[in-house]
Design a protein around this motif. Structure first.
Motif, PDB file in Angstrom:
ATOM      1  N   THR A 171     -10.238 -86.889  69.456  1.00  0.00           N
ATOM      2  CA  THR A 171     -11.504 -86.802  70.187  1.00  0.00           C
ATOM      3  C   THR A 171     -12.614 -87.548  69.463  1.00  0.00           C
ATOM      4  OG1 THR A 171     -10.830 -84.658  71.053  1.00  0.00           O
ATOM      5  CG2 THR A 171     -13.145 -85.206  71.233  1.00  0.00           C
ATOM      6  N   ALA A 172     -12.681 -87.407  68.147  1.00  0.00           N
ATOM      7  CA  ALA A 172     -13.715 -88.116  67.382  1.00  0.00           C
ATOM      8  C   ALA A 172     -13.523 -89.624  67.461  1.00  0.00           C
ATOM      9  CB  ALA A 172     -13.699 -87.648  65.928  1.00  0.00           C
TER      10      ALA A 172
ATOM     11  N   ASN B 240     -18.052 -84.784  70.531  1.00  0.00           N
ATOM     12  CA  ASN B 240     -18.125 -84.486  69.094  1.00  0.00           C
ATOM     13  C   ASN B 240     -18.188 -82.990  68.826  1.00  0.00           C
ATOM     14  OD1 ASN B 240     -17.973 -87.120  68.123  1.00  0.00           O
ATOM     15  ND2 ASN B 240     -20.149 -87.450  68.456  1.00  0.00           N
TER      16      ASN B 240
ATOM     17  N   LEU C 138      -3.465 -86.669  73.911  1.00  0.00           N
ATOM     18  CA  LEU C 138      -4.444 -85.587  73.777  1.00  0.00           C
ATOM     19  C   LEU C 138      -3.975 -84.353  74.542  1.00  0.00           C
ATOM     20  CD1 LEU C 138      -7.182 -84.727  72.633  1.00  0.00           C
ATOM     21  CD2 LEU C 138      -8.225 -85.626  74.711  1.00  0.00           C
TER      22      LEU C 138
ATOM     23  N   THR D  71     -14.530 -90.924  70.883  1.00  0.00           N
ATOM     24  CA  THR D  71     -15.977 -91.011  71.058  1.00  0.00           C
ATOM     25  C   THR D  71     -16.498 -92.391  70.689  1.00  0.00           C
ATOM     26  OG1 THR D  71     -16.187 -88.669  70.560  1.00  0.00           O
ATOM     27  CG2 THR D  71     -18.178 -89.972  70.390  1.00  0.00           C
TER      28      THR D  71
ATOM     29  N   ALA E 135      -9.012 -82.786  67.178  1.00  0.00           N
ATOM     30  CA  ALA E 135     -10.323 -83.146  66.614  1.00  0.00           C
ATOM     31  C   ALA E 135     -10.378 -84.627  66.254  1.00  0.00           C
ATOM     32  CB  ALA E 135     -10.619 -82.283  65.388  1.00  0.00           C
TER      33      ALA E 135
ATOM     34  N   TYR F  17     -12.538 -77.759  67.402  1.00  0.00           N
ATOM     35  CA  TYR F  17     -11.109 -77.798  67.067  1.00  0.00           C
ATOM     36  C   TYR F  17     -10.887 -77.971  65.569  1.00  0.00           C
ATOM     37  CZ  TYR F  17      -9.173 -77.413  71.697  1.00  0.00           C
ATOM     38  OH  TYR F  17      -8.782 -76.920  72.916  1.00  0.00           O
ATOM     39  N   LEU F  18     -11.795 -78.641  64.885  1.00  0.00           N
ATOM     40  CA  LEU F  18     -11.693 -78.748  63.434  1.00  0.00           C
ATOM     41  C   LEU F  18     -11.877 -77.379  62.780  1.00  0.00           C
ATOM     42  CD1 LEU F  18     -11.294 -80.900  61.244  1.00  0.00           C
ATOM     43  CD2 LEU F  18     -13.772 -81.112  61.127  1.00  0.00           C
TER      44      LEU F  18
ATOM     45  N   ALA G 142     -14.711 -81.721  69.230  1.00  0.00           N
ATOM     46  CA  ALA G 142     -13.920 -82.079  68.049  1.00  0.00           C
ATOM     47  C   ALA G 142     -14.240 -81.152  66.882  1.00  0.00           C
ATOM     48  CB  ALA G 142     -14.186 -83.531  67.666  1.00  0.00           C
TER      49      ALA G 142
END
Length: 155
Positions: free
Chosen positions: A35-36, A124, A68, A39, A32, A130-131, A127
């Motif tokens: 990925t964030a 997003n 990742l 972005t 997460a 996954y969060l 992410a």
């Protein structure tokens, strides 16, 4: 991504059952975060790589995606081992099927969503998913450790 996932899958067999849930939770959380962050960095990285030859761009992107991929490769094998450790061996074939279906449907939805709402929005959303997964793993870990402490305290 595939190389990183393969590397961590082979190493995930070395973790004992007590550390599996924490490793899966940490991996989901790091997916997460990476990925964030990606972005926000993607436009800058994209523009700076345009001057490089295509081979150099491919190498830079492959190296950038390796971390990742490592974390993406962890949750599924850890989950299978947790099922096996907790007596859910009969559900393992079902989990393979759910993973396959979710992979196909998820990639189709991501492609359609990127077309409709844009690539950054889909990153997003991934992410965020996954969060949420990290939070669910944390809750399951807390519930499991709470049950263990109450059963060990009883004489």
């Amino acid at each position: 991504l595939l190389l990183g996932g393969g590397i961590v899958t082979s190493f995930s067999q070395r973790y004992d059952a007590a550390k599996l849930a924490k490793w899966a939770m940490t991996s989901a959380l790091l997916i997460a975060v990476i990925t964030a962050v990606a972005t926000f960095l993607l436009p800058t990285i994209q523009n700076s790589l345009l001057a490089l030859p295509i081979l150099a761009r491919c190498i830079v992107i492959a190296i950038g995606l390796l971390p990742l991929g490592i974390f993406l490769g962890a949750p599924f094998p850890c989950g299978l081992r947790l099922f096996d450790h907790n007596g859910g061996t009969s559900f393992i074939p079902l989990m393979w099927g759910v993973n396959g279906v979710a992979s196909v449907i998820g990639s189709l939805c991501a492609a359609m969503g990127a077309k409709l709402w844009g690539f950054p929005m889909m990153l997003n959303l991934g992410a965020l998913i996954y969060l949420v997964a990290a939070g669910l793993l944390w809750a399951a870990e807390e519930r499991g450790s709470g049950e263990t402490s109450t059963t060990t305290a009883v004489p």
